[in-house]
Scaffold this motif. Structure first.
Motif, PDB file in Angstrom:
ATOM      1  N   ASP A 165      34.454  48.961  52.835  1.00 24.23           N
ATOM      2  CA  ASP A 165      32.789  48.931  52.991  1.00 24.23           C
ATOM      3  C   ASP A 165      32.627  48.503  51.601  1.00 24.23           C
ATOM      4  OD1 ASP A 165      33.970  49.897  49.760  1.00 24.23           O
ATOM      5  OD2 ASP A 165      33.685  52.390  50.343  1.00 24.23           O
ATOM      6  N   LEU A 166      31.392  48.335  51.353  1.00 24.91           N
ATOM      7  CA  LEU A 166      30.335  47.667  50.372  1.00 24.91           C
ATOM      8  C   LEU A 166      31.539  47.372  49.071  1.00 24.91           C
ATOM      9  CD1 LEU A 166      27.567  45.636  49.937  1.00 24.91           C
ATOM     10  CD2 LEU A 166      26.544  47.535  49.376  1.00 24.91           C
ATOM     11  N   SER A 167      31.214  48.571  48.507  1.00 23.89           N
ATOM     12  CA  SER A 167      31.933  48.504  47.402  1.00 23.89           C
ATOM     13  C   SER A 167      33.200  48.008  47.064  1.00 23.89           C
ATOM     14  CB  SER A 167      32.430  50.330  46.786  1.00 23.89           C
ATOM     15  OG  SER A 167      32.706  50.639  47.400  1.00 23.89           O
ATOM     16  N   GLY A 168      33.942  47.552  48.335  1.00 20.39           N
ATOM     17  CA  GLY A 168      35.096  47.309  47.973  1.00 20.39           C
ATOM     18  C   GLY A 168      35.084  45.820  48.045  1.00 20.39           C
ATOM     19  N   ILE A 169      34.132  45.262  48.999  1.00 21.68           N
ATOM     20  CA  ILE A 169      33.542  43.616  49.444  1.00 21.68           C
ATOM     21  C   ILE A 169      33.782  43.529  47.374  1.00 21.68           C
ATOM     22  CG2 ILE A 169      32.279  41.926  50.496  1.00 21.68           C
ATOM     23  CD1 ILE A 169      32.234  43.960  52.768  1.00 21.68           C
ATOM     24  N   ILE A 170      32.646  43.967  46.904  1.00 17.49           N
ATOM     25  CA  ILE A 170      32.076  43.303  45.819  1.00 17.49           C
ATOM     26  C   ILE A 170      32.830  43.628  44.637  1.00 17.49           C
ATOM     27  CG2 ILE A 170      30.850  43.624  43.996  1.00 17.49           C
ATOM     28  CD1 ILE A 170      28.407  44.986  45.943  1.00 17.49           C
ATOM     29  N   GLY A 171      33.729  44.606  45.032  1.00 14.46           N
ATOM     30  CA  GLY A 171      34.899  44.779  43.882  1.00 14.46           C
ATOM     31  C   GLY A 171      36.410  43.363  43.777  1.00 14.46           C
ATOM     32  N   ARG A 172      36.294  43.400  45.213  1.00  9.97           N
ATOM     33  CA  ARG A 172      37.305  42.383  45.558  1.00  9.97           C
ATOM     34  C   ARG A 172      37.040  40.593  44.617  1.00  9.97           C
ATOM     35  NH1 ARG A 172      37.968  45.077  50.383  1.00  9.97           N
ATOM     36  NH2 ARG A 172      37.583  43.734  51.429  1.00  9.97           N
ATOM     37  N   ALA A 173      35.333  40.759  44.546  1.00 13.02           N
ATOM     38  CA  ALA A 173      35.127  39.129  43.395  1.00 13.02           C
ATOM     39  C   ALA A 173      33.880  39.607  42.665  1.00 13.02           C
ATOM     40  CB  ALA A 173      34.226  39.070  44.539  1.00 13.02           C
ATOM     41  N   VAL A 192      36.239  26.531  41.014  1.00 16.15           N
ATOM     42  CA  VAL A 192      36.327  27.181  42.353  1.00 16.15           C
ATOM     43  C   VAL A 192      36.198  28.699  42.578  1.00 16.15           C
ATOM     44  CG1 VAL A 192      37.350  26.879  45.330  1.00 16.15           C
ATOM     45  CG2 VAL A 192      37.043  25.049  43.213  1.00 16.15           C
ATOM     46  N   SER A 193      35.369  28.991  42.251  1.00 14.96           N
ATOM     47  CA  SER A 193      35.548  30.933  43.098  1.00 14.96           C
ATOM     48  C   SER A 193      36.576  31.244  43.921  1.00 14.96           C
ATOM     49  CB  SER A 193      34.618  31.495  42.394  1.00 14.96           C
ATOM     50  OG  SER A 193      34.076  31.308  41.542  1.00 14.96           O
ATOM     51  N   ALA A 194      37.437  31.658  43.638  1.00 11.24           N
ATOM     52  CA  ALA A 194      38.022  31.973  45.692  1.00 11.24           C
ATOM     53  C   ALA A 194      38.830  33.805  44.705  1.00 11.24           C
ATOM     54  CB  ALA A 194      40.128  30.816  45.516  1.00 11.24           C
ATOM     55  N   SER A 195      39.478  34.213  45.894  1.00 10.70           N
ATOM     56  CA  SER A 195      39.876  35.639  46.226  1.00 10.70           C
ATOM     57  C   SER A 195      38.757  36.481  46.461  1.00 10.70           C
ATOM     58  CB  SER A 195      40.896  36.356  44.568  1.00 10.70           C
ATOM     59  OG  SER A 195      41.943  35.665  44.579  1.00 10.70           O
ATOM     60  N   GLY A 196      38.814  36.885  47.512  1.00  6.93           N
ATOM     61  CA  GLY A 196      37.220  38.322  48.130  1.00  6.93           C
ATOM     62  C   GLY A 196      36.653  37.599  47.934  1.00  6.93           C
ATOM     63  N   ILE A 197      36.439  36.416  48.025  1.00 10.06           N
ATOM     64  CA  ILE A 197      34.635  35.842  48.145  1.00 10.06           C
ATOM     65  C   ILE A 197      34.080  36.290  49.710  1.00 10.06           C
ATOM     66  CG2 ILE A 197      33.458  33.652  48.372  1.00 10.06           C
ATOM     67  CD1 ILE A 197      34.195  34.348  45.661  1.00 10.06           C
ATOM     68  N   SER A 198      32.946  36.675  49.996  1.00  9.29           N
ATOM     69  CA  SER A 198      32.650  36.951  51.531  1.00  9.29           C
ATOM     70  C   SER A 198      31.206  35.965  51.138  1.00  9.29           C
ATOM     71  CB  SER A 198      32.473  38.577  51.573  1.00  9.29           C
ATOM     72  OG  SER A 198      31.697  38.498  50.582  1.00  9.29           O
ATOM     73  N   ALA A 199      30.663  36.034  52.843  1.00 11.35           N
ATOM     74  CA  ALA A 199      29.041  36.107  52.514  1.00 11.35           C
ATOM     75  C   ALA A 199      28.313  36.651  51.440  1.00 11.35           C
ATOM     76  CB  ALA A 199      28.306  36.318  54.308  1.00 11.35           C
ATOM     77  N   LEU A 200      29.110  38.326  51.421  1.00  5.51           N
ATOM     78  CA  LEU A 200      27.094  38.857  49.968  1.00  5.51           C
ATOM     79  C   LEU A 200      28.075  38.016  49.063  1.00  5.51           C
ATOM     80  CD1 LEU A 200      26.052  40.954  49.444  1.00  5.51           C
ATOM     81  CD2 LEU A 200      28.448  42.336  49.838  1.00  5.51           C
ATOM     82  N   THR A 201      29.481  37.933  48.513  1.00 11.61           N
ATOM     83  CA  THR A 201      29.289  37.189  46.757  1.00 11.61           C
ATOM     84  C   THR A 201      29.693  35.963  46.858  1.00 11.61           C
ATOM     85  OG1 THR A 201      31.757  37.612  47.311  1.00 11.61           O
ATOM     86  CG2 THR A 201      30.744  38.930  46.763  1.00 11.61           C
ATOM     87  N   ALA A 202      29.832  35.048  48.066  1.00 13.43           N
ATOM     88  CA  ALA A 202      29.512  33.423  47.650  1.00 13.43           C
ATOM     89  C   ALA A 202      28.904  33.574  46.820  1.00 13.43           C
ATOM     90  CB  ALA A 202      29.751  32.858  49.209  1.00 13.43           C
ATOM     91  N   PRO A 203      27.164  33.506  47.356  1.00  9.63           N
ATOM     92  CA  PRO A 203      26.292  33.361  46.450  1.00  9.63           C
ATOM     93  C   PRO A 203      26.267  33.810  45.219  1.00  9.63           C
ATOM     94  CG  PRO A 203      25.277  34.438  48.319  1.00  9.63           C
ATOM     95  CD  PRO A 203      27.461  34.365  48.521  1.00  9.63           C
ATOM     96  N   ILE A 204      26.724  35.221  44.521  1.00  6.20           N
ATOM     97  CA  ILE A 204      27.610  34.575  43.690  1.00  6.20           C
ATOM     98  C   ILE A 204      28.156  34.316  43.001  1.00  6.20           C
ATOM     99  CG2 ILE A 204      28.424  37.242  41.459  1.00  6.20           C
ATOM    100  CD1 ILE A 204      27.328  39.379  44.394  1.00  6.20           C
ATOM    101  N   SER A 205      29.442  33.857  43.363  1.00  6.05           N
ATOM    102  CA  SER A 205      29.934  32.949  42.521  1.00  6.05           C
ATOM    103  C   SER A 205      28.968  31.876  42.303  1.00  6.05           C
ATOM    104  CB  SER A 205      30.913  32.319  43.665  1.00  6.05           C
ATOM    105  OG  SER A 205      31.831  33.630  44.418  1.00  6.05           O
ATOM    106  N   PHE A 206      28.079  31.392  43.266  1.00  8.40           N
ATOM    107  CA  PHE A 206      27.634  29.972  42.729  1.00  8.40           C
ATOM    108  C   PHE A 206      26.551  30.139  41.126  1.00  8.40           C
ATOM    109  CE2 PHE A 206      29.014  28.530  46.771  1.00  8.40           C
ATOM    110  CZ  PHE A 206      29.154  27.551  46.237  1.00  8.40           C
TER     111      PHE A 206
END
Length: 275
Positions: A165-173, A192-206
Motif C-alpha cells: 500500500d501507499l504507506s509501505g511504498i513511502i516507508g521503504r524509501a 545515488v538513492s537506492a532501496s525501495g525507489i518507485s515512481a512515487l518516491t523517485a522525485p523525492i530522492s532528487f
C-alpha cells in the motif's frame, strides 16, 4: 573526480537512473532482459553482479554502461579488466538477511584497496543504512578524501517489508531519502538513492539532493522486457514532471518539532545539516 564520460551528463543534470539486476543475481536470462530494457528505455547504466561471464555476455549484446557490485576489492579489480565503466562496493541487502553487517572501518578498507589499485576508475560506495546518520556523514567525508567518486544511500532491507500500500511504498524509501538529504547537505559528492525507489518516491530522492536513483526489485519481479521498459518510462516521466516543480524542503524541516525528539548530539548534527 573520475566519473566515466558516458554517464557524466546524467549525473551533472541530476537525472541519472541505474537499473540494478542484483548483487547475487546470476540468472543470465533475467539479467539480459533487464539490461535490454534499460538500454531501450535509455537508463544511464546497469548495475550487475561481479561475474566475468555476465559482463562478457552483456558486452557482446549491449552498449549501455556497466557497473559491477561486490564487497571484495579483488573481485572488483578482476572485473575491471573486462572493461566496465563503474565499480561499486555495495548492494548489501542479501547480506543483511544473513545477519551480516558492515562497519565504517570495513567499508573504508575495501574502498582504499580498490581505489588505490585502480585510481582512474569510477568508484561508487554504498553507505550502510545501519550506521547512525552522523557515522554516514563521516564515512562519506572519509571516502571523498581518498577519491571515491559517488556514494549510494540505501534503506532498510526491502525484502523485509512486504507492504504494497501507499504507506509501505513511502516507508521503504524513507530511510534512503533521509540519508540522501543528510549527506547532500554535508558533501558535494554525487549521490545515488537506492532501496525501495518507485515512481512515487523517485522525485523525492532528487528533491532531497540525489544526483541519481537506483531501481531493481520492482523490475526484477516483472516477467517480460516490455513491462520492464514501461516501468522505467513511468519513473522517468515522474522525474521529468517534477523537475519543473522543485520545492525547498529546508523551511519545513527547520520549523518542525524534530529537535524535540533528538538527543543533544543529534541536535548538533541536525543543525549542521540545516546550515
Amino acid at each position: 573526480m573520475t566519473i566515466s564520460s558516458s554517464i557524466t551528463n546524467d549525473f551533472t543534470n541530476k537525472l541519472a537512473l541505474k537499473v540494478i539486476t542484483g548483487l547475487n543475481n546470476f540468472n543470465m536470462k533475467k539479467v539480459k532482459q533487464m539490461t535490454q530494457a534499460a538500454e531501450i528505455a535509455k537508463a544511464t547504466y546497469v548495475d550487475i553482479a561481479a561475474d566475468i561471464n555476465i559482463i562478457n555476455e552483456l558486452r557482446s549484446n549491449s552498449t549501455i554502461p556497466i557497473c559491477v557490485s561486490s564487497i571484495s576489492a579483488q573481485t572488483l579489480i578482476k572485473c575491471q579488466k573486462a572493461d566496465v565503466q563503474i565499480l561499486e562496493i555495495g548492494n548489501y541487502d542479501s547480506f543483511y538477511e544473513q545477519g551480516r553487517l558492515f562497519s565504517s572501518k570495513e567499508i573504508m578498507n575495501i574502498s582504499k584497496d580498490t581505489k588505490y589499485s585502480l585510481p582512474n576508475t569510477t568508484l561508487c560506495v554504498t553507505i550502510p543504512h545501519v550506521l547512525r546518520v552522523e557515522e554516514q556523514i563521516e564515512l562519506t567525508r572519509d571516502l571523498e578524501r581518498i577519491g571515491v567518486d559517488i556514494v549510494q544511500t540505501e534503506g532498510k532491507s526491502t525484502s523485509l517489508s512486504k507492504n504494497g500500500d501507499l504507506s509501505g511504498i513511502i516507508g521503504r524509501a524513507a530511510s534512503t531519502c533521509s540519508s540522501t538529504y543528510a549527506i547532500s547537505q554535508n558533501s558535494n559528492m554525487p549521490i545515488v538513492s537506492a532501496s525501495g525507489i518507485s515512481a512515487l518516491t523517485a522525485p523525492i530522492s532528487f528533491l532531497y539532493g540525489a544526483s541519481g536513483i537506483g531501481i531493481g526489485n520492482n523490475i526484477r519481479q516483472l516477467s517480460n522486457i516490455t513491462s520492464m521498459v514501461m516501468y522505467i518510462y513511468e519513473i522517468q516521466t515522474a522525474i521529468e514532471n517534477n523537475r519543473s516543480n522543485k520545492q525547498d524542503i529546508n523551511h519545513s524541516i527547520s520549523r518542525s518539532s524534530i529537535n524535540c525528539n533528538l538527543s543533544p548530539s543529534k541536535i548538533k548534527v541536525h543543525n549542521k545539516i540545516l546550515q
